[in-house]
Design an enzyme around this catalytic site. Structure first.
Site, short mmCIF file in Angstrom:
data_model
loop_
_atom_site.label_atom_id
_atom_site.label_comp_id
_atom_site.label_asym_id
_atom_site.label_seq_id
_atom_site.Cartn_x
_atom_site.Cartn_y
_atom_site.Cartn_z
N HIS A 208 0.81 -1.22 0.00
CA HIS A 208 0.00 0.00 0.00
C HIS A 208 0.84 1.26 0.00
O HIS A 208 0.42 2.30 -0.48
CB HIS A 208 -1.03 -0.04 1.13
CG HIS A 208 -2.15 -0.96 0.76
ND1 HIS A 208 -2.14 -2.30 1.07
CD2 HIS A 208 -3.27 -0.74 0.03
CE1 HIS A 208 -3.22 -2.87 0.56
NE2 HIS A 208 -3.92 -1.95 -0.07
N GLU A 451 -11.05 -11.09 -4.60
CA GLU A 451 -9.61 -10.98 -4.34
C GLU A 451 -9.07 -12.17 -3.56
O GLU A 451 -7.90 -12.20 -3.20
CB GLU A 451 -9.26 -9.65 -3.68
CG GLU A 451 -10.13 -9.21 -2.53
CD GLU A 451 -9.80 -7.80 -2.04
OE1 GLU A 451 -8.83 -7.18 -2.50
OE2 GLU A 451 -10.54 -7.33 -1.16
N ASP A 475 -4.56 -8.40 -4.37
CA ASP A 475 -4.72 -9.48 -3.39
C ASP A 475 -4.95 -10.82 -4.07
O ASP A 475 -4.50 -11.86 -3.58
CB ASP A 475 -5.86 -9.17 -2.42
CG ASP A 475 -5.39 -8.24 -1.31
OD1 ASP A 475 -4.28 -8.46 -0.80
OD2 ASP A 475 -6.12 -7.29 -0.98
N CYS A 522 -9.91 -3.40 -10.30
CA CYS A 522 -9.46 -2.18 -9.60
C CYS A 522 -8.08 -2.36 -8.97
O CYS A 522 -7.60 -1.49 -8.28
CB CYS A 522 -10.49 -1.74 -8.56
SG CYS A 522 -10.72 -2.93 -7.25
#
Ligand code: PEP
Ligand code: MG
Length: 605
Positions: A208, A451, A475, A522
């Site tokens: 992240h 995910e 993920d 996404c």
């Protein structure tokens, strides 16, 4: 002496600047430039803070009981000595006067320099004095908090004459940040900051921290291992965010070469801006929806500017991070979601419920048990379902924001039917609570993130309950391949083109089409131009990515012919080695399709 460090490229472009080394415990200190007339006032703030600490320590010394341990008195002596040390005071003055750093920044910069000197000491006793120095500086910083800064709005620093590296005297001094690690919350803080690029020792391409760096659209390299030890404060550094290379103390020839590359990148971006109002339609007339991923409501402006047709992923957890456990209440969340919705000027906003956990802790330093694997632990929807009051607060806020525009609700990390049913009944409960209160709320489309491989293998269950699915490839890859996305030591195995990943992705797109349901990607794969044609060939027509990536992906879309890409993509899907197949000059590469930009090797993965 010039040398280079290799890491993982995470955000494209070239940055050239002086290194600012930031210890991870000190990133919360403000970093901004002052103007020359503010220098005296800033130096005075440090002086006031330092004097206050000296007073405090002398008082302690004076009041010390006779029977107090002898070590305590010695410790106070050491702290007082450190406060008198000229290396500290002269250094701080230098950063404020010559570089126009604000007082806190100057203090922590000098601390980093002296800390290193302590690290290099042979004598163990002296080496351990580093902790004392840190304590002393922490104390000064605490006192300075109470001394109001007279410094008005941050101003850009001017390059001092004699630097010799940049021809224009009036250009601001570019600075690049070098740190061992930065949490996603730290990165958020740096979003408004002065830095032109980032390097961290740790982190994977879809950690992240890397994702936020990408959203800032400034060159960044993560996983550079020892960068924070090899680079010294104030070194000149080139960050090549395309190649994942950091060049320290570059020669004039290297600087000229990278300066040229940098200008080319700027020109390329300026050229792409012309596509902003061009609809994303392929050569064979297929409409493609390009959406934005955002972290904060204020990012909506950048999304509109980049020509996004909506927000495909609002990572709401960024509203929850770095707040010392005080979570945002319903009103605060409602106002934030409302700002995002209004900022998108009537276009849809997909708000994902909080995805805390794994490499996104609520607060810095909040470490999970080391014997547990946080990526497999209580994160995302699992965390929300474990705290229904917190989850209901968020659901009510999102429902209320839906009064102001089209809102989609997206649930992360679902795997089980029971989780889906629990989530939906809590949503009903949230609506009932708002009804009882007489508070207005709007309609929501419901989406689930795919995910976890288990979800991608239970698509009929998901399609029974949800209006749309959104594939979180970051993920999905992590869990399919058992590769921690934040761990640079296994980053080479993190492969979006692994046949298993592509199969799960293709099946999800297919299943949604078969039932007439919306499907989007996404994860970072959606913003990678090297993946655009493959995703189009697999039937994807909705991509969500950082605003900065939208125009480059649009360019790929405009050059694509899906009638040719579809059979080609099936070939890639069935290939034993898709990463090779994707580079083959297949029939789709023939006349008129415009395959001029390379496919594959420049992938940001
Ligand atoms: C993903 O996993 O692909 C995703 C978009 O969610 P995040 O990166 O926030 O985990
Ligand atoms: Mg995810």
């Amino acid at each position: 002496m010039t040398f280079s460090i290799h890491g993982l490229p995470v955000a494209r472009g070239i940055a050239i600047g002086r290194a600012v080394l930031v210890g991870s415990s000190r990133v919360e200190v403000a970093h901004y430039f002052i103007t020359p007339d503010q220098v005296e006032a800033e130096i005075n703030r440090v002086r006031v803070g330092r004097n206050a600490v000296v007073d405090e320590l002398q008082r302690l010394q004076h009041d010390m009981p006779k029977d107090a341990p002898h070590e305590l008195a010695a410790l106070l002596d050491v702290h007082l000595m450190l406060l008198e040390d000229e290396t500290l005071t002269i250094g701080i003055k230098h950063w404020i006067t010559d570089r126009l750093y604000n007082a806190e920044w100057a203090l922590t910069t000098q601390l980093e320099i002296i800390s290193r000197q302590f690290d290099e000491m042979e004598d163990e006793y002296l080496r351990e004095r580093k902790a004392d120095l840190e304590q002393v500086v922490e104390r000064i910083l605490r006192y300075m908090k109470g001394v109001v800064s007279p410094v008005a709005p941050p101003a850009p620093a001017r390059r001092k004459s004699g630097e010799g590296l940049f021809p224009d005297e009036n250009l601001p001094v570019p600075l690049v940040l070098i740190a061992h690690d930065l949490s996603p919350a730290d990165m958020l803080q740096f979003k408004q900051s002065v830095f032109a690029g980032f390097v961290t020792d740790v982190g994977g391409k879809t950690s992240h921290t890397a994702i936020v760096a990408r959203s800032m659209d400034i060159p960044a390299v993560v996983g550079a291992r020892t960068a924070s030890q090899l680079v010294r404060q104030d070194d000149w550094v080139i960050i090549d965010g395309d190649a994942g290379v950091v060049i320290v103390d570059p020669s004039t020839i290297i600087l000229a070469e990278y300066g040229f590359k940098q200008r080319q990148g700027t020109l390329e971006r300026e050229r792409l801006v012309r596509l902003r109002h061009t609809p994303a339609i392929t050569l064979d007339g297929q409409k493609v929806e390009l959406l934005a991923n955002i972290e904060m409501p204020e990012d909506a402006g950048g999304a509109v500017e980049a020509g996004a047709l909506g927000v495909g992923l609002f990572r709401s957890e960024f509203l929850f991070m770095g707040r010392q456990g005080r979570l945002p209440d319903e009103e605060e969340q409602y106002q934030a979601y409302r700002r995002a919705v209004e900022g998108m000027q009537g276009m849809p906003v997909t708000i994902r419920t909080v995805d805390i956990g794994a490499d996104k802790p609520l607060d810095k330093g909040q470490k999970e048990d080391t014997h547990l694997n946080p990526a497999l632990g209580l994160r995302a929807i699992r965390w929300s379902l474990a705290d229904p009051a917190m989850f209901l607060t968020q659901l009510r806020a999102i429902l209320r924001a839906a009064v102001h525009g089209q809102v989609n609700l997206l649930i992360p990390m679902l795997a089980h039917g029971s989780e889906i049913r629990q989530t939906l009944s809590l949503l009903d409960f949230a609506r009932a609570e708002l009804d009882n209160r007489g508070t207005a709320y709007g309609p929501l489309k419901l989406g689930a993130m795919i995910e976890i491989p288990a979800a991608a293998l239970s698509l009929s269950l998901f399609l029974k309950y949800f209006d749309f699915l959104s594939v979180g490839t970051n993920d999905l890859i992590q869990y399919t391949l058992a590769i921690d996305r934040a761990d640079e030591s296994v980053a080479h195995l993190y492969d979006p083109l692994h046949p298993a990943v592509l199969r799960l992705l293709a099946d999800t797109i297919q299943a949604c089409h078969a039932q007439g349901k919306g499907v989007s990607v996404c994860g970072e794969m959606a913003g990678d131009v090297a993946m655009t044609r493959l995703l189009l060939g697999l039937g994807l027509r909705s991509f969500s990515m950082h605003p900065a990536q939208i125009l480059a992906v649009k360019q790929e879309v405009l050059r694509a012919d899906t009638s040719r890409l579809a059979p080609w993509a099936q070939g890639v899907l069935q290939s034993e080695d898709p990463s090779e197949a994707i580079n083959l000059p297949l029939s789709a590469r023939s006349e008129g399709v415009g395959w001029d930009s390379g496919m594959g090797p420049l992938s940001t993965y």
